[in-house]
Design a protein around this motif. Structure first.
Motif, mmCIF file in Angstrom:
data_model
loop_
_atom_site.group_PDB
_atom_site.id
_atom_site.type_symbol
_atom_site.label_atom_id
_atom_site.label_comp_id
_atom_site.label_asym_id
_atom_site.label_seq_id
_atom_site.Cartn_x
_atom_site.Cartn_y
_atom_site.Cartn_z
ATOM 1 N N ALA A 21 -30.259 2.035 3.416
ATOM 2 C CA ALA A 21 -31.084 2.550 2.203
ATOM 3 C C ALA A 21 -30.606 4.129 1.988
ATOM 4 O O ALA A 21 -30.248 4.320 0.594
ATOM 5 N N GLY A 22 -30.299 4.820 2.858
ATOM 6 C CA GLY A 22 -29.861 5.785 2.848
ATOM 7 C C GLY A 22 -28.373 5.996 2.321
ATOM 8 O O GLY A 22 -27.970 6.732 1.342
ATOM 9 N N LYS A 23 -27.547 5.122 2.814
ATOM 10 C CA LYS A 23 -26.273 4.964 2.444
ATOM 11 C C LYS A 23 -26.268 4.593 0.848
ATOM 12 O O LYS A 23 -25.439 5.206 -0.059
ATOM 13 N N HIS A 24 -27.185 3.847 0.492
ATOM 14 C CA HIS A 24 -26.992 3.259 -1.223
ATOM 15 C C HIS A 24 -27.493 4.693 -1.953
ATOM 16 O O HIS A 24 -27.051 4.668 -3.075
ATOM 17 N N LYS A 25 -28.376 5.349 -1.282
ATOM 18 C CA LYS A 25 -28.897 6.498 -2.267
ATOM 19 C C LYS A 25 -27.981 7.340 -2.127
ATOM 20 O O LYS A 25 -27.844 8.196 -3.188
ATOM 21 N N ALA A 26 -27.086 7.709 -1.435
ATOM 22 C CA ALA A 26 -25.996 8.844 -1.317
ATOM 23 C C ALA A 26 -25.114 8.217 -2.063
ATOM 24 O O ALA A 26 -24.520 9.115 -2.978
ATOM 25 N N ARG A 27 -24.641 7.021 -2.135
ATOM 26 C CA ARG A 27 -23.746 6.406 -2.926
ATOM 27 C C ARG A 27 -24.074 6.710 -4.543
ATOM 28 O O ARG A 27 -23.330 7.083 -5.619
ATOM 29 N N ALA A 28 -25.354 6.306 -4.829
ATOM 30 C CA ALA A 28 -26.030 6.672 -6.349
ATOM 31 C C ALA A 28 -25.950 8.078 -6.622
ATOM 32 O O ALA A 28 -25.641 8.282 -7.682
ATOM 33 N N ALA A 29 -26.157 9.088 -5.729
ATOM 34 C CA ALA A 29 -26.153 10.254 -6.036
ATOM 35 C C ALA A 29 -24.724 10.698 -6.274
ATOM 36 O O ALA A 29 -24.577 11.576 -7.485
ATOM 37 N N ASP A 30 -23.734 10.334 -5.473
ATOM 38 C CA ASP A 30 -22.407 10.777 -5.834
ATOM 39 C C ASP A 30 -21.705 10.107 -7.101
ATOM 40 O O ASP A 30 -21.200 10.709 -7.933
ATOM 41 N N GLN A 31 -22.480 8.912 -7.533
ATOM 42 C CA GLN A 31 -22.059 8.290 -8.854
ATOM 43 C C GLN A 31 -22.560 8.850 -10.090
ATOM 44 O O GLN A 31 -21.917 9.301 -10.867
#
Length: 101
Positions: A21-31
């Motif tokens: 979940a944290g990794k998904h959130k970080a990817r979304a923030a980067d995108q």
């Protein structure tokens, strides 16, 4: 023996889920940051296309011709008057014309 494994298995599952979940959130923030940067670039390019071209400074005007000064011209007229080349009327007319300009 089974009792001990279940809490460890549950902890591993919860921890792994939290990691994903944290990794998904970080990817979304980067995108999202990349999308915003791309949008800012496109907006600045459009603003540059729509902006009027910068105005160039007008060319410098030529300096007025360096002719004889008014005092020099008056002196010249007075000299001509004293030599008798100019009459009193001609001298007065030339003097008034020079002083009015």
């Amino acid at each position: 023996m089974f009792r001990r494994r279940r809490p460890l298995l549950r902890a591993a599952a919860v921890g792994g889920g939290a990691y994903l979940a944290g990794k998904h959130k970080a990817r979304a923030a980067d995108q999202q940051a990349a999308d915003e940067a791309s949008q800012d670039d496109r907006i600045s390019q459009l603003e540059q296309q729509q902006a009027p071209p910068p105005q160039q400074a007008p060319p410098p005007q030529a300096a007025p011709a360096a002719g004889p000064s008014m005092a020099d011209q008056l002196q010249q007229i007075a000299t001509l008057h004293q030599q008798g080349v100019l009459t009193d009327e001609e001298f007065a007319a030339a003097k008034s014309k020079l002083l009015s300009s």
